[in-house]
Design a protein around this motif. Structure first.
Motif, PDB file in Angstrom:
ATOM      1  N   MET A   1      29.181   2.086  33.703  1.00 58.83           N
ATOM      2  CA  MET A   1      30.365   1.852  32.881  1.00 58.83           C
ATOM      3  C   MET A   1      31.623   2.074  33.729  1.00 58.83           C
ATOM      4  SD  MET A   1      31.336   3.536  29.191  1.00 58.83           S
ATOM      5  CE  MET A   1      29.779   4.351  29.142  1.00 58.83           C
TER       6      MET A   1
ATOM      7  N   THR B   1      34.715   3.415  33.964  1.00 56.52           N
ATOM      8  CA  THR B   1      35.623   4.328  33.265  1.00 56.52           C
ATOM      9  C   THR B   1      35.786   5.644  34.024  1.00 56.52           C
ATOM     10  OG1 THR B   1      35.999   5.556  31.216  1.00 56.52           O
ATOM     11  CG2 THR B   1      33.713   5.218  31.855  1.00 56.52           C
ATOM     12  N   ASN B   2      36.888   6.291  33.771  1.00 53.84           N
ATOM     13  CA  ASN B   2      37.121   7.617  34.361  1.00 53.84           C
ATOM     14  C   ASN B   2      36.549   8.730  33.492  1.00 53.84           C
ATOM     15  OD1 ASN B   2      38.753   6.197  36.170  1.00 53.84           O
ATOM     16  ND2 ASN B   2      40.551   6.418  34.835  1.00 53.84           N
ATOM     17  N   TYR B   3      36.059   8.390  32.318  1.00 55.08           N
ATOM     18  CA  TYR B   3      35.755   9.428  31.318  1.00 55.08           C
ATOM     19  C   TYR B   3      34.281   9.537  30.943  1.00 55.08           C
ATOM     20  CZ  TYR B   3      40.749   8.774  31.079  1.00 55.08           C
ATOM     21  OH  TYR B   3      42.073   8.647  31.415  1.00 55.08           O
TER      22      TYR B   3
ATOM     23  N   LEU C   1      35.154   5.760  16.141  1.00 51.53           N
ATOM     24  CA  LEU C   1      35.740   4.421  16.033  1.00 51.53           C
ATOM     25  C   LEU C   1      34.871   3.454  15.236  1.00 51.53           C
ATOM     26  CD1 LEU C   1      37.125   4.125  19.658  1.00 51.53           C
ATOM     27  CD2 LEU C   1      38.417   4.520  17.563  1.00 51.53           C
TER      28      LEU C   1
ATOM     29  N   PHE D   1      36.387   1.769  27.687  1.00 45.61           N
ATOM     30  CA  PHE D   1      36.301   3.214  27.409  1.00 45.61           C
ATOM     31  C   PHE D   1      37.563   3.941  27.890  1.00 45.61           C
ATOM     32  CE2 PHE D   1      34.203   7.490  27.419  1.00 45.61           C
ATOM     33  CZ  PHE D   1      33.822   7.474  26.085  1.00 45.61           C
ATOM     34  N   ASN D   2      38.136   3.498  29.007  1.00 45.10           N
ATOM     35  CA  ASN D   2      39.427   4.078  29.409  1.00 45.10           C
ATOM     36  C   ASN D   2      40.475   3.826  28.327  1.00 45.10           C
ATOM     37  OD1 ASN D   2      38.422   4.931  31.823  1.00 45.10           O
ATOM     38  ND2 ASN D   2      39.645   3.553  33.113  1.00 45.10           N
TER      39      ASN D   2
ATOM     40  N   ILE E   1      40.015   3.265  25.171  1.00 39.16           N
ATOM     41  CA  ILE E   1      39.725   4.084  23.986  1.00 39.16           C
ATOM     42  C   ILE E   1      40.309   5.484  24.168  1.00 39.16           C
ATOM     43  CG2 ILE E   1      37.805   5.315  22.860  1.00 39.16           C
ATOM     44  CD1 ILE E   1      36.184   2.660  23.119  1.00 39.16           C
ATOM     45  N   MET E   2      40.029   6.082  25.329  1.00 44.81           N
ATOM     46  CA  MET E   2      40.453   7.475  25.551  1.00 44.81           C
ATOM     47  C   MET E   2      41.974   7.591  25.694  1.00 44.81           C
ATOM     48  SD  MET E   2      37.655   9.107  25.339  1.00 44.81           S
ATOM     49  CE  MET E   2      38.331  10.713  25.665  1.00 44.81           C
ATOM     50  N   GLU E   3      42.575   6.612  26.365  1.00 45.14           N
ATOM     51  CA  GLU E   3      43.995   6.751  26.709  1.00 45.14           C
ATOM     52  C   GLU E   3      44.940   6.178  25.646  1.00 45.14           C
ATOM     53  OE1 GLU E   3      44.140   4.801  30.496  1.00 45.14           O
ATOM     54  OE2 GLU E   3      42.961   6.373  31.486  1.00 45.14           O
TER      55      GLU E   3
ATOM     56  N   LEU F   1      42.401   6.257  20.812  1.00 44.10           N
ATOM     57  CA  LEU F   1      42.230   7.541  20.093  1.00 44.10           C
ATOM     58  C   LEU F   1      43.569   8.203  19.761  1.00 44.10           C
ATOM     59  CD1 LEU F   1      39.047   9.196  21.697  1.00 44.10           C
ATOM     60  CD2 LEU F   1      39.236   7.929  19.559  1.00 44.10           C
TER      61      LEU F   1
END
Lengths: 47, 384
Positions: free
Chosen positions: A1, A3-5, A46, B120-121, B123-125, B128
């Motif tokens: 994925m 992403t950084n998270y 979500l 996903f970045n 979503i988080m940044e 949300l």
């Protein structure tokens, strides 16, 4: 994925060279499970 | 062997046959009574019981006692604690104690590209913090809030899971769980809480390429979310389907179907069947549904049960169609007659699970005696 998270165990390990083989065997599953739990939680927020 | 264990064994066999495409001993029965219905039926206060979830066991037990089902008939997964801690705009408890889902826009139109680049970045940044006010604060406050909400989420889900396990054992329900996993069709994920009904309806016409790319970007997230760690044929990933009936078929074919089909196929390949809730009327999409992996479990809300049986009834497992509205307005005999009519249409050849066309959200959605009579009738009379 992309992403950084969210990190796979391999990505985490690459950032933590202090983890030796013995530690890795003991901790990898547990550490990854927390990563998965947080991912599931975030996505649940979500839907 | 206890009576409950023997009952569970019999019910598991019925579901094994259903899922394997064999004709079971009788038509299996399922009903999904949501937490609000169960709280009201138990005569408890909605807000009190949703916050003080130690009350749930007694509340759910009463529903299990009084409504016949082969499967655990109760379900709760949205608890106010973690939504409140996060300052949710998307799930808000009303003064009467109902958790409402207002129309929201988590993704601004100008943020499509950020979502497509890294969902996903984004979503988080961006998403949300837009939907959860407590995540739109300084980093320390955000970290503390997320930790509290994560703890609340796991406490509530863990407690509910323990209650479900006890009730399954006590009442000899099948261990089949149609809600073991949960995700959305990628298009619906983009529509529901990201762009909102209004926003996505405009985007489909004005910027379809962005919508298509966003659904593509969301697909790996939905697959990851929907695949559980331990695949089982007794479990399903629940996928409620929302927007398709509001789309033109050409938009459905281009923007909705490809990523949705890929999701269901990916789950099936992982050994995990999907349980689709085809909300509203999906009759014009039956030929599409026919393309999904065999034995996909599909619950229909509205439409023509004869047409559904004819087009997909040999391939997939059908349920639903029983109108909850009739349970409110009909006589007991009319309600039982409707069940007979649907069984006559849908049961031949197997691959049919009896349930309603939707969950009765509140106690006054139905005449409780009618619901009990229908469930009892099907449980005891729908033998093959």
């Amino acid at each position: 994925m992309n992403t950084n998270y969210y990190k796979t165990w391999e990505q985490y390990k690459a950032e933590h060279p202090e983890i030796d083989e013995k530690q890795e065997k003991a901790m990898a599953g547990k550490m990854q499970s927390y990563e998965e739990m947080m991912f599931s939680f975030i996505m649940f927020l979500l839907v | 062997m206890s009576d409950a264990m023997a009952l569970a064994q019999e019910r598991n066999q019925i579901f094994d046959d259903l899922f394997a495409g064999r004709i079971p001993k009788r038509v299996p029965v399922s009903v999904n009574l949501p937490i609000e219905f169960c709280i009201q039926y138990a005569g408890q206060d909605l807000a009190d019981a949703q916050w003080n979830t130690e009350m749930l066991e007694e509340i759910f037990d009463k529903a299990c006692q009084d409504f016949a089902s082969d499967m655990l008939p109760v379900l709760a997964f949205r608890f106010p604690s973690f939504y409140k801690l996060l300052g949710a705009k998307n799930f808000v408890m009303s003064s009467s104690g109902f958790l409402q889902h207002p129309e929201v826009e988590g993704l601004a139109r100008e943020d499509y590209d950020a979502f497509i680049a890294s969902p996903f970045n984004c979503i988080m940044e961006k998403i949300l913090p837009k939907l959860y006010t407590e995540l739109d604060k300084d980093p320390v406050t955000k970290a503390m809030t997320l930790a509290k909400a994560f703890k609340a989420f796991h406490d509530e889900m863990g407690h509910a899971g323990m209650v479900y396990g006890k009730l399954i054992q006590k009442y000899g329900y099948t261990d089949v769980n149609l809600f073991a996993g949960f995700c959305e069709a990628p298009f619906d994920f983009v529509a529901d809480q990201l762009r909102g009904f209004k926003g996505i309806s405009i985007d489909v016409r004005r910027m379809p390429d962005k919508v298509e790319a966003a659904a593509e970007a969301a697909t790996p997230l939905m697959i990851k979310m929907g695949v559980p760690p331990v695949p089982s044929k007794h479990a399903s990933t629940f996928i409620p389907l929302h927007m398709a009936p509001y789309l033109r078929e050409k938009d459905f074919a281009k923007l909705y179907w490809p990523t949705f089909k890929r999701l269901v196929e990916a789950l099936a390949e992982a050994g995990y069947p999907s349980f689709l809730f085809a909300e509203q009327d999906w009759m014009r999409y039956l030929d599409y549904l026919e393309e999904l992996p065999e034995n996909t479990r599909i619950m229909f809300e509205y439409g023509d049960p004869k047409l559904a049986k004819e087009k997909i009834g040999k391939k997939h497992i059908i349920s639903g169609f029983y109108p909850v509205s009739l349970l409110k307005t009909g006589t007991k005999q009319q309600c039982i007659d409707k069940a007979k009519e649907l069984i006559d249409i849908l049961a031949p050849g197997g691959k049919y699970l009896f349930n309603l066309d939707k969950s009765p959200v509140t106690l006054d959605s139905v005449n409780v005696e009618n619901l009990q009579a229908v469930l009892e009738y099907v449980s005891t009379n729908a033998n093959y």
